[in-house]
Write an enzyme that holds these catalytic residues in place. Structure first.
Site, PDB file in Angstrom:
ATOM      1  N   LYS A 129      26.714 -16.680   9.639  1.00 17.07           N
ATOM      2  CA  LYS A 129      27.301 -17.533   8.587  1.00 17.07           C
ATOM      3  C   LYS A 129      26.195 -18.235   7.812  1.00 17.07           C
ATOM      4  O   LYS A 129      26.256 -18.356   6.585  1.00 17.07           O
ATOM      5  CB  LYS A 129      28.277 -18.542   9.215  1.00 17.07           C
ATOM      6  CG  LYS A 129      29.558 -17.865   9.707  1.00 17.07           C
ATOM      7  CD  LYS A 129      30.431 -18.750  10.586  1.00 17.07           C
ATOM      8  CE  LYS A 129      31.588 -17.927  11.165  1.00 17.07           C
ATOM      9  NZ  LYS A 129      32.423 -18.695  12.100  1.00 17.07           N
ATOM     10  N   GLN A 173      32.482 -24.343  14.940  1.00 25.55           N
ATOM     11  CA  GLN A 173      32.588 -23.017  15.584  1.00 25.55           C
ATOM     12  C   GLN A 173      33.422 -23.124  16.864  1.00 25.55           C
ATOM     13  O   GLN A 173      33.142 -23.956  17.719  1.00 25.55           O
ATOM     14  CB  GLN A 173      31.171 -22.483  15.884  1.00 25.55           C
ATOM     15  CG  GLN A 173      31.170 -21.086  16.458  1.00 25.55           C
ATOM     16  CD  GLN A 173      31.724 -20.034  15.482  1.00 25.55           C
ATOM     17  OE1 GLN A 173      31.360 -19.996  14.313  1.00 25.55           O
ATOM     18  NE2 GLN A 173      32.614 -19.191  15.955  1.00 25.55           N
ATOM     19  N   ASP A 190      37.579 -23.318   6.861  1.00 27.64           N
ATOM     20  CA  ASP A 190      38.060 -22.322   7.829  1.00 27.64           C
ATOM     21  C   ASP A 190      39.579 -22.148   7.715  1.00 27.64           C
ATOM     22  O   ASP A 190      40.128 -21.188   8.241  1.00 27.64           O
ATOM     23  CB  ASP A 190      37.733 -22.786   9.270  1.00 27.64           C
ATOM     24  CG  ASP A 190      36.659 -21.910   9.917  1.00 27.64           C
ATOM     25  OD1 ASP A 190      36.418 -20.806   9.404  1.00 27.64           O
ATOM     26  OD2 ASP A 190      36.076 -22.354  10.929  1.00 27.64           O
TER      27      ASP A 190
END
Ligand code: NDP
Length: 283
Positions: free
Chosen positions: A53, A97, A120
């Protein structure tokens, strides 16, 4: 029949390329887009995802702010970090994460992120917006799957789509996005009886289970569009999907490979959401 391979890696590269001028425009106006990435603990798979990422941010022109916190970090300390990032004007998107260590509630942490920075798309407000058809950030993996289907020029209206898996991050939002495009959607899960009979009727299959090669060619309707979200390791430790590519690609009309299918698209959509978040905040 041999299926057409849907190249997620190439599509992700095109999407990333198209984001560069948007990032540059923001940077020129003195507001380089910023993505905060929080990793708690040392899970090796998570470390790889975070690294990928961050590399993608570099390619697009997004400033990544990385926070690596020890596994013993308390929930309180993590919530305090999120509050700080919510208030930080240089941060357009916040990504935590997953999975988090067992003593931290993922729901509490995700719902602490400001919905404006929820790139997200996991916040309950983003999930509610998706359910009710309002604008909000879409979860990156199902969003990427929709882009792959669109890139194949496939019209979902009236088609029967079978989603395998019902997680909050893939299966459920995937079903809603397919429904939004007028597919008739069946959602299957670990308690579904006779999964194969559902799959054999599917014009579109999206597999998001986490079991290596569990969907085989005999379960696929000839000509179906098959999207494999799974990321597993086979008996030789090689990365593979939930679909047995070898047998399924002989029956399907279109299929995504693993690796090189959905994985790169997930990152491309995270970059898209981050640019979108930056544009919304700064315009
Ligand atoms: P979860 O473990 O959260 O969910 C798995 C789902 O599969 C559950 O709904 C479960 O059902 C269902 N399931 C389990 N066994 C069966 C079975 N035998 N038949 C039918 N359904 C079953 O996983 P995620 O949704 O987070 O991820 C799924 C896969 O996708 C994993 O391999 C993951 O690594 C991968 N992934 C890939 C991404 C990418 O970028 N390519 C991004 C995110 C995930 P139940 O609800 O009843 O338990």
């Amino acid at each position: 029949m041999t299926a057409k391979i849907l190249d997620g890696k190439a599509l992700a590269a095109r999407i990333t390329e198209e984001l560069k001028p948007r990032a540059a425009k923001l940077a020129q106006s003195g507001r380089k887009p910023g993505l905060a990435v929080i990793l708690v603990g040392e899970d090796p798979a998570s470390q790889v995802y975070v690294r990928n990422k961050i590399r993608a941010c570099e390619r697009v022109g997004i400033e990544s702010l990385e926070f690596r916190l020890p596994a013993e970090t308390t929930q309180e300390a993590l919530l305090a970090k999120i509050a700080e990032l919510n208030a930080d004007d240089a941060v357009d998107g916040i990504l935590v994460q997953l999975p988090l260590p067992g003593h931290i509630s993922s729901d509490k942490v995700i719902d602490a992120i400001s919905p404006d920075k929820d790139v997200d798309g996991f916040h309950v407000a983003s999930a509610g917006a998706l359910l009710t058809g309002k604008s909000g950030f879409l979860p990156c993996t199902p969003y990427g799957v929709m882009k792959i289907i669109e890139s194949a020029g496939y019209d979902l209206a009236g088609k029967h789509a079978v989603v395998v898996g019902r997680s909050n991050i893939v299966g459920k939002p995937q079903a809603l996005l397919l429904l939004r495009k007028n597919a008739t959607v069946t959602v299957t899960h670990s308690r579904t009886s006779d999964l194969a009979s559902h799959l054999r009727q599917a014009d579109v299959v999206v597999a998001a289970v986490g079991r290596a090669k569990m969907i085989t060619g005999d379960m696929i309707k000839p000509g179906a569009l098959v999207i494999d979200v799974g990321m597993n390791h086979d008996e030789n430790g090689k990365l593979c999907g939930d679909v047995d590519f070898e047998s399924a690609s002989l029956k399907a009309g279109w299929i995504t490979p693993v690796p090189g299918g959905v994985g790169p698209m997930t990152i491309a959509m995270l970059m898209t959401n981050t640019i979108e978040a930056a544009e919304r905040r700064h315009n």
